[in-house]
Design a protein around this motif. Structure first.
Motif, PDB file in Angstrom:
ATOM      1  N   THR A 233       0.835  -1.186   0.000  1.00  0.00           N
ATOM      2  CA  THR A 233       0.000   0.000   0.000  1.00  0.00           C
ATOM      3  C   THR A 233       0.874   1.241   0.000  1.00  0.00           C
ATOM      4  N   GLY A 234       0.597   2.169  -0.928  1.00  0.00           N
ATOM      5  CA  GLY A 234       1.367   3.401  -0.973  1.00  0.00           C
ATOM      6  C   GLY A 234       1.043   4.298   0.203  1.00  0.00           C
ATOM      7  N   LEU A 235       2.005   5.091   0.620  1.00  0.00           N
ATOM      8  CA  LEU A 235       1.816   5.976   1.769  1.00  0.00           C
ATOM      9  C   LEU A 235       2.000   7.424   1.354  1.00  0.00           C
ATOM     10  N   LEU A 236       1.255   7.858   0.343  1.00  0.00           N
ATOM     11  CA  LEU A 236       1.303   9.252  -0.074  1.00  0.00           C
ATOM     12  C   LEU A 236       0.471  10.105   0.867  1.00  0.00           C
ATOM     13  N   ILE A 237       0.898  11.339   1.042  1.00  0.00           N
ATOM     14  CA  ILE A 237       0.191  12.231   1.971  1.00  0.00           C
ATOM     15  C   ILE A 237      -1.072  12.814   1.344  1.00  0.00           C
ATOM     16  N   GLU A 238      -1.287  12.569   0.052  1.00  0.00           N
ATOM     17  CA  GLU A 238      -2.448  13.111  -0.649  1.00  0.00           C
ATOM     18  C   GLU A 238      -3.655  12.194  -0.515  1.00  0.00           C
ATOM     19  N   ALA A 289       7.965  15.779  -2.878  1.00  0.00           N
ATOM     20  CA  ALA A 289       7.473  16.475  -4.075  1.00  0.00           C
ATOM     21  C   ALA A 289       6.029  16.932  -3.885  1.00  0.00           C
ATOM     22  N   LEU A 290       5.183  16.077  -3.319  1.00  0.00           N
ATOM     23  CA  LEU A 290       3.786  16.442  -3.073  1.00  0.00           C
ATOM     24  C   LEU A 290       3.681  17.619  -2.103  1.00  0.00           C
ATOM     25  N   SER A 291       4.447  17.553  -1.033  1.00  0.00           N
ATOM     26  CA  SER A 291       4.397  18.609  -0.026  1.00  0.00           C
ATOM     27  C   SER A 291       4.875  19.937  -0.591  1.00  0.00           C
ATOM     28  N   LEU A 292       5.913  19.913  -1.424  1.00  0.00           N
ATOM     29  CA  LEU A 292       6.387  21.135  -2.065  1.00  0.00           C
ATOM     30  C   LEU A 292       5.327  21.696  -3.004  1.00  0.00           C
ATOM     31  N   ALA A 293       4.668  20.819  -3.768  1.00  0.00           N
ATOM     32  CA  ALA A 293       3.638  21.259  -4.710  1.00  0.00           C
ATOM     33  C   ALA A 293       2.434  21.837  -3.982  1.00  0.00           C
ATOM     34  N   PHE A 343      -0.045  15.517 -11.767  1.00  0.00           N
ATOM     35  CA  PHE A 343      -0.816  14.897 -10.700  1.00  0.00           C
ATOM     36  C   PHE A 343      -2.020  15.765 -10.375  1.00  0.00           C
ATOM     37  N   LYS A 344      -3.175  15.272 -10.793  1.00  0.00           N
ATOM     38  CA  LYS A 344      -4.421  15.998 -10.595  1.00  0.00           C
ATOM     39  C   LYS A 344      -4.293  17.418 -11.155  1.00  0.00           C
ATOM     40  N   LYS A 345      -4.692  18.381 -10.359  1.00  0.00           N
ATOM     41  CA  LYS A 345      -4.587  19.769 -10.808  1.00  0.00           C
ATOM     42  C   LYS A 345      -3.540  20.521  -9.989  1.00  0.00           C
ATOM     43  N   VAL A 449      -4.389   4.206   4.320  1.00  0.00           N
ATOM     44  CA  VAL A 449      -3.744   5.121   3.397  1.00  0.00           C
ATOM     45  C   VAL A 449      -4.158   5.043   1.955  1.00  0.00           C
ATOM     46  N   GLU A 450      -4.029   5.963   1.132  1.00  0.00           N
ATOM     47  CA  GLU A 450      -4.608   5.926  -0.201  1.00  0.00           C
ATOM     48  C   GLU A 450      -4.090   7.053  -1.076  1.00  0.00           C
ATOM     49  N   PHE A 451      -4.433   7.046  -2.376  1.00  0.00           N
ATOM     50  CA  PHE A 451      -3.997   8.100  -3.278  1.00  0.00           C
ATOM     51  C   PHE A 451      -4.963   8.210  -4.462  1.00  0.00           C
ATOM     52  N   THR A 452      -4.606   9.061  -5.434  1.00  0.00           N
ATOM     53  CA  THR A 452      -5.498   9.288  -6.577  1.00  0.00           C
ATOM     54  C   THR A 452      -4.746   9.193  -7.892  1.00  0.00           C
ATOM     55  N   GLY A 453      -5.437   9.470  -8.998  1.00  0.00           N
ATOM     56  CA  GLY A 453      -4.827   9.361 -10.324  1.00  0.00           C
ATOM     57  C   GLY A 453      -4.121  10.625 -10.757  1.00  0.00           C
ATOM     58  N   ALA A 454      -3.875  10.768 -12.062  1.00  0.00           N
ATOM     59  CA  ALA A 454      -3.131  11.911 -12.567  1.00  0.00           C
ATOM     60  C   ALA A 454      -3.597  12.271 -13.966  1.00  0.00           C
ATOM     61  N   GLY A 455      -3.377  13.515 -14.327  1.00  0.00           N
ATOM     62  CA  GLY A 455      -3.686  13.975 -15.669  1.00  0.00           C
ATOM     63  C   GLY A 455      -2.403  14.119 -16.469  1.00  0.00           C
TER      64      GLY A 455
END
Length: 469
Positions: A233-238, A289-293, A343-345, A449-455
């Motif tokens: 399972t991924g542990l992304l903060i998003e 990278a997510l936190s910076l974005a 990644f998303k918007k 934990v969970e995450f989403t898709g990307a554009g």
């Protein structure tokens, strides 16, 4: 860094006990077999036949205290007579034997004139016959020693139905308990003295690098089935229901240092690597990278581990034509055709691979990877690069050289401290600039934990790289 200090980390000990409990089971099985084999080869069963006699004065019908006292004293003397060699010799002659093949014991019952007489031998029949022989010949011997006493049989002997000696089987439970304690103790000792980083304090005592941040442990198993199946399972903060604020704040603190570093010396390109696999570097790079974005920065996350890419798994990406980083670095897709995944918007763009590429070393040898990194550096606020482990791919050194700063991921209780310090030395020796180490999987009280898709976003046009929102 202080060497030689021993620290005890209870999560590490518990994990080792659970992980190596099969060792305890194996030791117990070996112990059971060893006891059984030793019992079969060494143990000789013994059988005991017992009788009880009473000692009285001849011609005495009185039950006065003085008479009872004298009888008790005489019983003590008679108990010694029963164990004399002359008694054994006489009993053997009575049975027509060359020697008395057994052992006689006689014991006076406390504060009485009763004597328990026992014969121990290698068979129930033998012990029974020997004791009967002793009871048959004792009057002749006793009259020679004490003419004013008489011995009466109170309880006649019986043939033993089971061995009186228990052998090793009698102490089997105790022995197995000691084996279990010893094996558990060995596992605990191994856990304590293993030269790994088990906590933040341990890092300060053993590692010669700077601690840049600590990422708390997260339980990835939402259910018992996840635990059994070892579900990844991924542990992304998003948008993740496994992580909590404490986990997110850990990356916010790391990112705050990265932003401060940029303000201080202009550092924009950060390599995240580790000494070995499974240290959590890809998850750390992704969350940085997510936190910076999330703070409004334009960020490109590059997966430069061509042999074992992992970023696409964390973000749930699948293969798309002209979106594979390898197609651009190998020249298959031109600048006008290559698309970064957005990644998303958010302002996070993913330069990733969804499959291994055997010729990934050529990206470094031809200099195209270095050129791409330097180009992106001038276009975005940050470039975060996830590489292969230092011990796996020597081309990591080239990414370390081109980066402004390097972050070394270290999982608690993972590789040995000496290997970590060697990795730190390697980063410095190849000309890299180590910002610090990130200690991953630090145990504390955390939720789960969970995450989403990307554009997609086309970032190349007119022979020049451009980001499009």
């Amino acid at each position: 860094m202080r060497k030689g200090k021993i620290s005890i980390e209870y999560y590490s000990i518990l994990r080792d006990l659970v992980k190596n409990f099969w060792v305890v089971i194996l030791c117990l099985l070996v112990g059971i077999m060893g006891i059984d084999i030793a019992d079969y080869c060494i143990y000789k069963p013994e059988y005991t036949s017992t009788a009880t006699v009473v000692v009285n004065l001849k011609g005495s019908s009185s039950s006065t205290m003085s008479t009872y006292s004298i009888s008790s004293e005489m019983a003590e003397v008679f108990s010694n007579v029963f164990t004399e060699p002359s008694m054994e010799k006489a009993a053997a002659e009575h049975l027509g034997l060359e020697k008395f093949d057994g052992e006689i014991t006689a014991k006076v019952l406390p504060q009485t004139n009763f004597i328990n007489i026992s014969v121990v031998s290698d068979s129930p029949k033998n012990s029974y016959e020997l004791l009967n022989a002793v009871l048959h010949v004792y009057p002749d011997i006793s009259e020679e020693v004490f003419q004013n006493s008489v011995i009466s049989i109170l309880k006649y002997p019986a043939m033993s139905s089971a061995p009186s000696s228990v052998g090793l089987q009698g102490s089997k439970t105790k022995t197995l308990l000691l084996i279990a304690i010893a094996s558990i103790g060995a596992i605990v000792a191994f856990s304590i003295f293993r030269d790994t980083v088990k906590s933040e304090e341990d890092f300060k005592n053993r590692v010669k690098g700077k601690l840049w941040g600590c990422v708390p442990h997260v339980n990835k198993n939402k259910s018992f089935n996840d635990l059994i199946s070892k579900k990844k399972t991924g542990l992304l903060i998003e948008e993740n229901d496994l992580v909590n604020k404490r986990y997110i704040e850990a990356f916010n603190r790391i990112v705050a240092k990265i932003e401060h570093q940029k303000t201080k010396d202009g550092s924009k390109v950060f390599v995240v690597t580790s000494f070995a696999e499974n240290e959590g570097k890809s998850t750390i790079a992704s969350n940085i990278a997510l936190s910076l974005a999330r703070k409004g920065n334009k960020v490109v996350l590059m997966d430069m581990d061509g042999k074992k890419p992992a970023i696409y798994k964390l973000f749930g990406c699948s293969y798309e034509e002209n979106s594979e980083l390898a197609t651009f670095l190998s020249g298959e897709a031109g600048e006008n055709n290559y698309k970064l995944k957005r990644f998303k918007k958010t302002n996070l763009y993913l330069a990733i691979n969804t499959r291994p590429h055997a010729d990934s070393h050529k990206w470094v040898e031809k200099g195209v990877a270095k050129k791409a990194i330097r180009t992106l550096r001038g276009m975005v606020d940050y470039v975060i690069i996830d590489t292969a482990p230092i011990s796996v791919d020597s081309s990591v050194n080239e990414f370390i050289k081109v980066a402004d700063k390097t972050l070394l991921a270290i999982k608690t209780d993972g590789v040995e401290t000496t290997a970590i310090n060697d990795a730190i030395s390697t980063i410095t020796d190849v000309g890299g600039n180590l910002a610090g180490c990130i200690l991953n999987d630090v145990h504390s009280d955390i939720p789960v934990v969970e995450f989403t898709g990307a554009g997609n976003a086309n970032i190349f046009s007119h022979k020049r790289w451009q980001l499009k929102g």
